[in-house]
Design a protein around this motif. Structure first.
Motif, PDB file in Angstrom:
ATOM      1  N   HIS A 159       0.842  -1.195   0.000  1.00  0.00           N
ATOM      2  CA  HIS A 159       0.000   0.000   0.000  1.00  0.00           C
ATOM      3  C   HIS A 159       0.881   1.250   0.000  1.00  0.00           C
ATOM      4  O   HIS A 159       1.356   1.674   1.057  1.00  0.00           O
ATOM      5  N   PRO A 160       1.135   1.854  -1.171  1.00  0.00           N
ATOM      6  CA  PRO A 160       1.978   3.062  -1.205  1.00  0.00           C
ATOM      7  C   PRO A 160       1.306   4.230  -0.484  1.00  0.00           C
ATOM      8  O   PRO A 160       0.079   4.352  -0.477  1.00  0.00           O
ATOM      9  N   LYS A 161       2.132   5.083   0.114  1.00  0.00           N
ATOM     10  CA  LYS A 161       1.629   6.245   0.865  1.00  0.00           C
ATOM     11  C   LYS A 161       2.299   7.523   0.366  1.00  0.00           C
ATOM     12  O   LYS A 161       3.399   7.499  -0.186  1.00  0.00           O
ATOM     13  N   MET A 162       1.619   8.635   0.627  1.00  0.00           N
ATOM     14  CA  MET A 162       2.181   9.950   0.323  1.00  0.00           C
ATOM     15  C   MET A 162       2.367  10.718   1.619  1.00  0.00           C
ATOM     16  O   MET A 162       1.471  10.733   2.474  1.00  0.00           O
ATOM     17  N   LEU A 163       3.526  11.350   1.772  1.00  0.00           N
ATOM     18  CA  LEU A 163       3.834  12.156   2.952  1.00  0.00           C
ATOM     19  C   LEU A 163       3.918  13.625   2.540  1.00  0.00           C
ATOM     20  O   LEU A 163       4.654  13.972   1.611  1.00  0.00           O
ATOM     21  N   VAL A 164       3.157  14.447   3.237  1.00  0.00           N
ATOM     22  CA  VAL A 164       3.171  15.896   2.989  1.00  0.00           C
ATOM     23  C   VAL A 164       3.795  16.565   4.207  1.00  0.00           C
ATOM     24  O   VAL A 164       3.284  16.447   5.328  1.00  0.00           O
ATOM     25  N   MET A 165       4.920  17.266   3.998  1.00  0.00           N
ATOM     26  CA  MET A 165       5.595  17.979   5.081  1.00  0.00           C
ATOM     27  C   MET A 165       5.265  19.469   4.956  1.00  0.00           C
ATOM     28  O   MET A 165       5.647  20.117   3.982  1.00  0.00           O
ATOM     29  N   CYS A 166       4.542  19.972   5.956  1.00  0.00           N
ATOM     30  CA  CYS A 166       4.019  21.339   5.891  1.00  0.00           C
ATOM     31  C   CYS A 166       4.927  22.324   6.613  1.00  0.00           C
ATOM     32  O   CYS A 166       5.827  21.957   7.367  1.00  0.00           O
ATOM     33  N   GLU A 167       4.627  23.591   6.385  1.00  0.00           N
ATOM     34  CA  GLU A 167       5.434  24.659   6.984  1.00  0.00           C
ATOM     35  C   GLU A 167       5.197  24.780   8.484  1.00  0.00           C
ATOM     36  O   GLU A 167       6.139  24.893   9.269  1.00  0.00           O
ATOM     37  N   ASP A 168       3.939  24.771   8.891  1.00  0.00           N
ATOM     38  CA  ASP A 168       3.621  24.856  10.306  1.00  0.00           C
ATOM     39  C   ASP A 168       2.244  24.260  10.537  1.00  0.00           C
ATOM     40  O   ASP A 168       1.568  23.813   9.610  1.00  0.00           O
ATOM     41  N   THR A 169       1.806  24.284  11.784  1.00  0.00           N
ATOM     42  CA  THR A 169       0.544  23.630  12.142  1.00  0.00           C
ATOM     43  C   THR A 169      -0.686  24.368  11.623  1.00  0.00           C
ATOM     44  O   THR A 169      -1.784  23.821  11.647  1.00  0.00           O
ATOM     45  N   THR A 170      -0.507  25.610  11.139  1.00  0.00           N
ATOM     46  CA  THR A 170      -1.660  26.299  10.542  1.00  0.00           C
ATOM     47  C   THR A 170      -1.948  25.786   9.137  1.00  0.00           C
ATOM     48  O   THR A 170      -3.044  25.965   8.612  1.00  0.00           O
ATOM     49  N   VAL A 171      -0.964  25.144   8.518  1.00  0.00           N
ATOM     50  CA  VAL A 171      -1.123  24.672   7.142  1.00  0.00           C
ATOM     51  C   VAL A 171      -1.701  23.263   7.102  1.00  0.00           C
ATOM     52  O   VAL A 171      -2.438  22.918   6.181  1.00  0.00           O
ATOM     53  N   THR A 172      -1.392  22.439   8.098  1.00  0.00           N
ATOM     54  CA  THR A 172      -1.815  21.031   8.046  1.00  0.00           C
ATOM     55  C   THR A 172      -3.337  20.874   7.921  1.00  0.00           C
ATOM     56  O   THR A 172      -3.787  20.063   7.110  1.00  0.00           O
ATOM     57  N   PRO A 173      -4.156  21.610   8.675  1.00  0.00           N
ATOM     58  CA  PRO A 173      -5.604  21.440   8.464  1.00  0.00           C
ATOM     59  C   PRO A 173      -6.061  21.892   7.078  1.00  0.00           C
ATOM     60  O   PRO A 173      -7.031  21.361   6.539  1.00  0.00           O
ATOM     61  N   LEU A 174      -5.334  22.849   6.491  1.00  0.00           N
ATOM     62  CA  LEU A 174      -5.675  23.281   5.134  1.00  0.00           C
ATOM     63  C   LEU A 174      -5.393  22.167   4.131  1.00  0.00           C
ATOM     64  O   LEU A 174      -6.157  21.957   3.183  1.00  0.00           O
ATOM     65  N   VAL A 175      -4.289  21.468   4.344  1.00  0.00           N
ATOM     66  CA  VAL A 175      -3.952  20.356   3.455  1.00  0.00           C
ATOM     67  C   VAL A 175      -4.979  19.241   3.591  1.00  0.00           C
ATOM     68  O   VAL A 175      -5.415  18.649   2.600  1.00  0.00           O
ATOM     69  N   VAL A 176      -5.377  18.954   4.824  1.00  0.00           N
ATOM     70  CA  VAL A 176      -6.385  17.916   5.047  1.00  0.00           C
ATOM     71  C   VAL A 176      -7.689  18.278   4.338  1.00  0.00           C
ATOM     72  O   VAL A 176      -8.315  17.438   3.676  1.00  0.00           O
ATOM     73  N   GLU A 177      -8.099  19.537   4.446  1.00  0.00           N
ATOM     74  CA  GLU A 177      -9.334  19.983   3.790  1.00  0.00           C
ATOM     75  C   GLU A 177      -9.200  19.899   2.270  1.00  0.00           C
ATOM     76  O   GLU A 177     -10.141  19.495   1.565  1.00  0.00           O
ATOM     77  N   PHE A 178      -8.020  20.238   1.757  1.00  0.00           N
ATOM     78  CA  PHE A 178      -7.786  20.137   0.314  1.00  0.00           C
ATOM     79  C   PHE A 178      -7.913  18.689  -0.157  1.00  0.00           C
ATOM     80  O   PHE A 178      -8.483  18.422  -1.227  1.00  0.00           O
ATOM     81  N   MET A 179      -7.394  17.768   0.626  1.00  0.00           N
ATOM     82  CA  MET A 179      -7.481  16.352   0.271  1.00  0.00           C
ATOM     83  C   MET A 179      -8.935  15.888   0.226  1.00  0.00           C
ATOM     84  O   MET A 179      -9.317  15.065  -0.614  1.00  0.00           O
ATOM     85  N   ARG A 180      -9.747  16.398   1.132  1.00  0.00           N
ATOM     86  CA  ARG A 180     -11.171  16.044   1.108  1.00  0.00           C
ATOM     87  C   ARG A 180     -11.814  16.510  -0.191  1.00  0.00           C
ATOM     88  O   ARG A 180     -12.617  15.803  -0.792  1.00  0.00           O
ATOM     89  N   HIS A 181     -11.467  17.736  -0.630  1.00  0.00           N
ATOM     90  CA  HIS A 181     -12.034  18.256  -1.876  1.00  0.00           C
ATOM     91  C   HIS A 181     -11.557  17.457  -3.087  1.00  0.00           C
ATOM     92  O   HIS A 181     -12.241  17.425  -4.118  1.00  0.00           O
ATOM     93  N   GLU A 182     -10.396  16.810  -2.946  1.00  0.00           N
ATOM     94  CA  GLU A 182      -9.868  15.991  -4.038  1.00  0.00           C
ATOM     95  C   GLU A 182     -10.441  14.575  -4.032  1.00  0.00           C
ATOM     96  O   GLU A 182     -10.025  13.729  -4.821  1.00  0.00           O
ATOM     97  N   GLY A 183     -11.363  14.291  -3.088  1.00  0.00           N
ATOM     98  CA  GLY A 183     -12.053  13.004  -3.094  1.00  0.00           C
ATOM     99  C   GLY A 183     -11.604  12.019  -2.037  1.00  0.00           C
ATOM    100  O   GLY A 183     -12.115  10.894  -1.997  1.00  0.00           O
ATOM    101  N   LEU A 184     -10.671  12.393  -1.155  1.00  0.00           N
ATOM    102  CA  LEU A 184     -10.211  11.480  -0.109  1.00  0.00           C
ATOM    103  C   LEU A 184     -11.129  11.572   1.103  1.00  0.00           C
ATOM    104  O   LEU A 184     -11.630  12.644   1.444  1.00  0.00           O
TER     105      LEU A 184
END
Length: 978
Positions: free
Chosen positions: A440-465
């Motif tokens: 099961h391949p995985k993708m790792l996203v390394m963010c700038e700070d903790t204010t960005v991580t929830p934005l990335v999670v929300e973006f992933m939801r919009h992309e269908g995850l």
């Protein structure tokens, strides 16, 4: 010029070690004469070829060098300070630079100190555990030696690495519990510990491990393994002394007066929260406890956390290093520090002036480039996107934008990079699933700070995850969760390799170290950091190999060759794809120039080729049962056993020579008699009547004596006139008899059957007739015969046999270009080696089209692990091997080993042949229904014989029948071999 920064110490020490360790593979290296007997035994177990060949896993060259360099420096050279080590291995460094010399002689280096520079994913934890075993076993045998200890402090930089260390020593945590059997030491015990020492090491580790909450509180016996993160051990430095001089009569500062009277100020904003004060108190207790230990070895994982350079030449020690100095102070050379890091350096300066300053105590250098060349970690491919190249520097800013309301939002550059990563991930998931559904391949996203991580999670939801497919791990998330929830999230994080979800992991810095999973295949670095150390640590999260096994070696080797030639790999097997950003181009350029990284662009994602190249997964064919092989495994040999029979007195012959009245008239004394085996007429010995049975003073005494005489006569193997020899022989009877039961049986026989009726031996002293010679002889004779006949009542226990079928392995991974489509095998295709595999390919093709072959199969050593035979190598050590093929032709099954002509007579090939023939001999001794109604034979097929037979038009069945080896003559050796 020799210096700390060019790692002169590591090079000099490695050169010296290579000299003294020459011949270690054969067990004859000079170093073995300069270490303790225990260390010599460990070095042979770890690195001698005979032991390595018998294991499925071993230390790789980087781990080997790290272990040998530390053991040589500490035990052979006996160094006590870092200066001693430089003088022994790199003396020019101290002469070439005053600054380097001062660094080496610094007070914090006044004890044995070693730093192991090893790339991420190359098994630093294994080296740590092996060094601990070396110390413990030696300390148990030389407690006063001074070079060894059983007290260890293992320090992690954060919670992720801390949990990984607990997994290694205590087993992975599942549902809140840890099982030692899942620990690294237990799982890989065949590598770490020789057989004779395993119980000793396991007892020590299980009793000595202390998580950070138990340090100084848990009572351990004979040693300590304290595991902690450095935050628990850091201690605030003492307040600096005031340099100013106060003038007489100067007005006092009110704040200073209050602080001098009150130990604490009200409120919690000054660190006076009760929880903070309690932790500070406990921390002081832990430091005091560790300081009071007489000896201690510290293993510092991810050691680049130790120093913090403000400017070149001026170093500010972090809190952990201060605590380390405090613990080391009273111990002198009995304090040892071993640091592990993939990046043991500090970055000095900024921008183009930035450069690395390496730690002075690096004793081995196994860097990322070396690990990549050796194929010990994934290869790198930089994913270049045309959309990213078209963006301006402002649009590529890593920092999140702000909307019209001032809320943070992802920049356009960040969105493009995330979509690029998802595109790569989805393709890998689709292609890998067809090859191995458990990958099961995985993708790792390394963010700038903790204010960005929830934005990335929300973006992933919009992309269908879905929510389950995205896992957010950062310090901000930890603050939002309860301890139990955070614990479950952590367990899920470390188990990502085994499950399809999560697909994407989003983090800031918590996962830059210690996140030891293998399935990270795509990394999207959204951190705007020019620090090379952070980028290298980020890439390190995805370097661990995902595809292990010899079936993948060829295609991974070709990938490395293509990358070295500046070409894009044709597949993504053990390739780490990094969505590139121009800000890190200088870092990537170095890898590309050395042929360690390649570039890929949008066209690669649009190509029709697969991410797995020509690797395919081949399953079982319809109706595979007709071509399957059932291998018999003998769980218990056929054995002979004595039947548990009871002697029935009523079936014994009655005395008929004289009547009871006649016997009473013949009572006398002084007779002699002897007993004889009723079948073989073997004389057991003469017994003086007046010295044995006939001197009995009563009936019970008579029973005891006649019972003893019968058992001695039957169980002794020889006649002797010597009482001494008789007594010695009596100690080792060849047959054991329950005398109590026998006396009971003789009593019943006398009372009911001896005289063909009821006989009361106690009435009118009737028992005295038993003293007459013919009566006693008769009793002995009938009972001796009955016992010997019982001994002949042998039952045969059939062999217990189970079977395992090749079809238990439902799929095989193979390269389409190095495999052949076949009709008479359980699989649709069979593989052969892409290099030097011509003989195997020709044999497969011949079997497939030969009508005399009913079924055949190529054995995969990594998957068909149960199809292997044990043999004794030339040096007397056991080893395992698997035949190349199984072939069924008519009423015979052949184990076929194909060999080049020059290999047929090598000593180990001859021994393998003997073991295989012996195995077939044992199998053929089974009942036909236990071996599939066929005979089993072994064939060692030379290249010349095969081609000659094939070219003359001979059938495979005739070839194998001609070349089969005959059974060994000595069945005992057969059993010994297996």
């Amino acid at each position: 010029m020799a210096s700390i920064n060019d790692l002169s110490l590591a090079r000099g020490l490695t050169a010296a070690v290579e000299t003294v360790c020459a011949g270690l593979e054969t067990g004859e290296a000079p170093i073995l004469d300069h270490v303790t007997e225990t260390t010599a035994e460990l070095l042979k177990w770890w690195f001698q070829a005979e032991f390595q060949d018998a294991r499925a896993f071993n230390f790789h060259p980087g781990q080997r060098q790290a272990l040998l360099n530390v053991i040589y420096a500490h035990e052979v050279l006996g160094i006590t300070t870092l200066q001693d080590l430089y003088q022994a291995a790199a003396p020019d460094v101290m002469l070439a630079s005053t600054r380097d010399s001062e660094t080496i002689r610094a007070a914090k280096n006044a004890y044995p100190k070693y730093c192991l520079k090893m790339a991420t994913g190359t098994g630093k934890t294994w080296v740590l555990q092996a060094l601990m075993i070396w110390q413990v076993l030696n300390a148990n045998r030389a407690p006063e030696g001074g070079r060894f200890t059983k007290n260890f402090l293992v320090v992690a930089p954060g919670l992720i690495v801390y949990d990984r260390l607990l997994d290694a020593f205590m087993g992975k945590e599942r549902e809140g519990k840890r099982d030692f059997l899942n620990s690294d030491l237990a799982t890989f015990q065949e590598l770490f510990i020789p057989d004779a020492y395993r119980d000793e090491v396991f007892r020590f580790v299980q009793g000595a491990v202390c998580p950070k909450e138990e340090i100084g509180r848990k009572v351990t016996a004979g040693g300590l393994i304290a595991i902690s993160n450095w935050h628990v051990l850091s201690e605030e430095s003492e307040d600096p002394e005031e340099d100013s001089i106060e003038a007489p009569g100067q007005a006092a500062d009110p704040k200073a007066v209050v602080q001098s009277i009150l130990p604490l100020t009200p409120g919690t904003n000054q660190g006076n929260d009760l929880n903070v004060l309690n932790r500070r108190f406990e921390r002081g207790g832990i430091l005091a406890y560790l300081r009071d230990l007489s000896a201690l070895m510290v293993f510092n994982d991810e050691a680049h956390h130790i120093h913090d350079f403000k400017r070149e030449g001026e170093v500010t020690e972090v809190e952990w290093q201060k605590s380390l100095n405090l613990i080391a102070a009273p111990k002198g050379s009995r304090f040892v520090q071993v640091d592990f890091s993939a990046t043991p350096y500090n970055e000095v300066g900024t921008g183009r002036n930035a450069r690395r300053t390496f730690f002075p105590h690096i004793v081995v250098d196994f860097d990322l480039k070396t690990a990549m060349k050796a194929g010990l970690v994934k290869s790198l491919v930089l994913d270049k996107r045309s959309e990213i190249g078209a963006l301006s520097d402002e649009e590529l800013d890593y920092k999140a934008d702000r909307d019209e309301n001032g809320n943070p939002m992802l920049s356009e550059g960040q969105r493009i990079m995330l979509r690029a990563g998802l595109t790569k991930l989805r393709r890998l998931e689709m292609d890998f699933a067809g090859l191995d559904p458990d990958k099961h391949p995985k993708m790792l996203v390394m963010c700038e700070d903790t204010t960005v991580t929830p934005l990335v999670v929300e973006f992933m939801r919009h992309e269908g995850l879905t929510d389950d497919e995205v896992l957010r791990v950062d310090s901000g998330r930890k603050g939002d969760l309860k301890p139990d929830e955070w614990k479950r999230l952590r367990e899920r994080l470390f188990d990502v390799d085994r499950h399809p979800a999560p697909r994407v992991i989003v983090s800031v810095l918590m996962l830059r170290e210690g996140f030891d999973v293998s399935n990270i295949c795509v990394i999207v670095p959204l951190r705007a950091s020019g620090a090379g150390i952070l980028l290298e640590q980020t890439i390190g999260r995805g370097l661990r190999l995902m595809w292990r096994g010899n079936e993948y070696d060829d295609i991974k080797r070709e990938n490395r060759q293509r990358i070295k030639a500046g070409q894009t790999p044709t597949n993504m097997i053990d390739i780490l794809s990094i969505v590139e950003h121009p800000a890190f181009q200088s870092f990537y350029d170095d890898l590309i120039k050395e042929g360690l990284a390649a570039e890929a662009d949008d066209d690669d994602d649009d190509s029709e080729g697969s991410s797995t190249g020509d690797l395919i997964s081949v399953g079982l064919r319809p109706g595979f049962q007709a071509f399957d092989f059932a291998l018999p495994f003998i769980l218990r040999e056929q054995v002979e056993a004595l039947e548990d029979t009871r002697i029935e007195p009523s079936k014994l012959e009655a005395f008929g020579g004289f009547s009871l009245d006649q016997l009473k008239a013949q009572i006398g004394t002084g007779e002699k008699f002897h007993s004889e085996d009723v079948q073989a007429r073997t004389r057991f010995g003469d017994y003086r009547v007046h010295g044995g049975v006939m001197t009995a003073t009563g009936y019970n005494d008579y029973l005891a004596r006649v019972t003893r005489r019968i058992t001695e006569a039957i169980t002794l193997t020889d006649t002797t006139g010597s009482s001494t020899k008789f007594a010695n022989a009596n100690r080792f009877p060849y047959l054991q008899i329950n005398r109590a039961e026998m006396a009971e049986g003789i009593d019943g026989y006398i009372r009911s059957h001896l005289f063909a009726g009821t006989f009361d031996p106690l009435a009118d002293e009737n028992w005295r007739v038993l003293l007459i010679d013919p009566v006693t002889e008769h009793v002995i004779k009938v009972w001796a015969r009955a016992i010997l006949e019982a001994e002949d009542s042998v039952i045969v226990a059939d062999a217990e046999v189970t079977h395992r079928r090749l079809s238990e392995v439902p799929k095989l991974a193979m390269r389409q270009g190095s495999s052949v489509a076949v009709d008479k095998a359980i699989y649709l295709r069979l593989p052969y080696p892409s290099r030097s595999g011509g003989l195997e390919q020709a044999f497969i093709e011949s079997c497939s089209r030969d009508g005399s072959v009913d079924a055949f199969c190529k054995i995969n050593e990594q998957k068909h692990t149960f199809v292997r035979l044990r043999y004794i190598k030339e040096d007397g050590l056991p080893a395992f091997y698997s035949p190349d093929f199984l072939v069924r032709a008519g009423d015979a099954v052949y184990l076929v080993e194909t060999k080049a002509q020059g290999q047929l007579t090598s000593p180990n090939v001859v021994r393998k042949r003997k073991a295989a023939v012996a195995w077939c001999d044992r199998i053929n001794a089974l009942a036909p229904e236990q071996r599939s109604e066929v005979d089993w034979y072994y064939v060692l097929l030379g290249e010349q014989t095969f081609y000659s037979w094939r070219d003359k038009g001979g059938s495979i069945a005739d070839l194998l029948a001609y070349a089969k080896l005959q059974p060994v003559e000595e069945r005992a050796q057969t059993k010994f071999v297996f």
